[in-house]
Design an enzyme around this catalytic site. Structure first.
Site, PDB file in Angstrom:
ATOM      1  N   SER A  63       5.101 -13.932  80.885  1.00  0.00           N
ATOM      2  CA  SER A  63       5.806 -15.294  81.377  1.00  0.00           C
ATOM      3  C   SER A  63       6.926 -15.318  82.374  1.00  0.00           C
ATOM      4  O   SER A  63       7.657 -14.477  82.182  1.00  0.00           O
ATOM      5  CB  SER A  63       6.132 -16.248  79.908  1.00  0.00           C
ATOM      6  OG  SER A  63       5.274 -16.220  78.906  1.00  0.00           O
TER       7      SER A  63
HETATM    8  N1  SAH Z   1       5.815 -13.241  75.474  1.00  0.00           N
HETATM    9  C1  SAH Z   1       4.859 -12.652  76.241  1.00  0.00           C
HETATM   10  C2  SAH Z   1       3.834 -13.478  77.236  1.00  0.00           C
HETATM   11  C3  SAH Z   1       2.335 -12.821  76.987  1.00  0.00           C
HETATM   12  S1  SAH Z   1       1.200 -13.982  77.379  1.00  0.00           S
HETATM   13  C4  SAH Z   1       5.750 -11.701  77.422  1.00  0.00           C
HETATM   14  O1  SAH Z   1       7.040 -11.887  77.293  1.00  0.00           O
HETATM   15  O2  SAH Z   1       5.078 -10.781  78.226  1.00  0.00           O
HETATM   16  C5  SAH Z   1       0.543 -14.558  75.768  1.00  0.00           C
HETATM   17  C6  SAH Z   1       0.219 -13.416  74.896  1.00  0.00           C
HETATM   18  O3  SAH Z   1      -0.633 -13.952  73.826  1.00  0.00           O
HETATM   19  C7  SAH Z   1      -1.090 -12.534  75.670  1.00  0.00           C
HETATM   20  O4  SAH Z   1      -0.617 -11.134  75.354  1.00  0.00           O
HETATM   21  C8  SAH Z   1      -2.266 -12.740  74.727  1.00  0.00           C
HETATM   22  O5  SAH Z   1      -3.157 -11.618  74.565  1.00  0.00           O
HETATM   23  C9  SAH Z   1      -1.552 -13.005  73.217  1.00  0.00           C
HETATM   24  N2  SAH Z   1      -2.560 -13.943  72.572  1.00  0.00           N
HETATM   25  C10 SAH Z   1      -3.489 -14.926  72.788  1.00  0.00           C
HETATM   26  N3  SAH Z   1      -4.033 -15.549  71.433  1.00  0.00           N
HETATM   27  C11 SAH Z   1      -3.367 -14.612  70.510  1.00  0.00           C
HETATM   28  C12 SAH Z   1      -3.402 -14.621  69.129  1.00  0.00           C
HETATM   29  N4  SAH Z   1      -4.286 -15.500  68.634  1.00  0.00           N
HETATM   30  N5  SAH Z   1      -2.444 -13.789  68.414  1.00  0.00           N
HETATM   31  C13 SAH Z   1      -1.518 -13.008  69.100  1.00  0.00           C
HETATM   32  N6  SAH Z   1      -1.627 -12.966  70.175  1.00  0.00           N
HETATM   33  C14 SAH Z   1      -2.179 -13.733  71.212  1.00  0.00           C
END
Ligand code: SAH
Length: 212
Positions: A63
């Site tokens: 993000s």
């Molecule tokens: N907070 C992260 C942002 C990652 S983007 C950072 O700082 O890098 C969102 C993430 O949510 C992705 O890696 C995706 O694989 C994960 N995601 C999507 N659906 C999910 C679920 N049901 N349970 C756990 N993770 C999930």
């Protein structure tokens, strides 16, 4: 190199965070402390302090710094709090949250991403972050209750499990909506059980994928 990156982080605070309403000193300090370049693929490290999302692989993104800061600020995290972070991704948001809370439980559905995040977090000494591989829509009941639940993936509605695992006076900050438009929502439960929702503005997150 270290000085340049520190200067880049200061610029990020000055140009992207403070002008857009990030004014909680603890959040600003956390954003200043976490070396974002360590959480992005090495070829993207030079872009680490620009205020936009970056590709992590597996179709996922880290993000943008403003969104991480805005989410953390809205979640009103205190030093004694236990936080559930849904969507570990790179681990960057988990590291920011670790500066604000006593303990962070972070769930990611893609095992490779979780493993990568775990390595970076361990190398940087973030011992208060526990990573779980699984479906975050179910929360992490064995570690509940959570003072704050934050999510970096968008869904149509907040899963019931999150409300069940939320502490009295807990806060949830998560994006709601689909591909055409999402809003960042804060849901708060007061001591007497009243639920209050605040709309924190338009956002664009990857979808929350469940049921695999
Ligand atoms: N907070 C992260 C942002 C990652 S983007 C950072 O700082 O890098 C969102 C993430 O949510 C992705 O890696 C995706 O694989 C994960 N995601 C999507 N659906 C999910 C679920 N049901 N349970 C756990 N993770 C999930």
């Amino acid at each position: 190199m270290a000085d340049t990156l520190l200067a880049a982080r200061e610029r990020m605070l000055r140009d992207h965070l403070e002008p857009r309403g990030i004014d909680d000193p603890r959040v600003l300090e956390a954003m200043r402390a976490v070396p974002r370049e360590r959480f992005v693929p090495p070829n993207l490290a030079v872009h680490a302090y620009e205020d936009h999302p970056l590709q992590l692989g597996h179709g996922q993104t880290i993000s943008q710094p403003y969104i991480v800061a805005a989410t953390a600020q809205a979640a009103q995290i205190g030093p004694e709090d236990v936080v559930l972070d849904i969507g570990t991704g790179s681990g960057y948001a988990a590291a920011v949250l670790a500066h604000l809370a006593a303990r962070v439980v972070s769930i990611e559905r893609i095992a490779e991403l979780s493993a990568g995040a775990g390595q970076v977090l361990r190398n940087l000494g973030y011992d208060s972050v526990e990573l779980i591989v699984g479906d975050g829509t179910a929360g992490a009941p064995t570690r509940a209750p959570y003072d704050a639940i934050v999510c970096a993936a968008a869904s149509d509605g907040l899963p019931d499990a999150w409300m069940e695992q939320l502490a009295p006076e807990g806060r949830i900050v998560a994006p709601l909506g689909g591909r055409t438009g999402q809003r960042l929502i804060r849901r708060r439960r007061s001591r007497d059980g009243t639920i209050t929702d605040d709309d924190l503005g338009g956002v664009m997150f990857v979808p929350l994928v469940s049921g695999d």
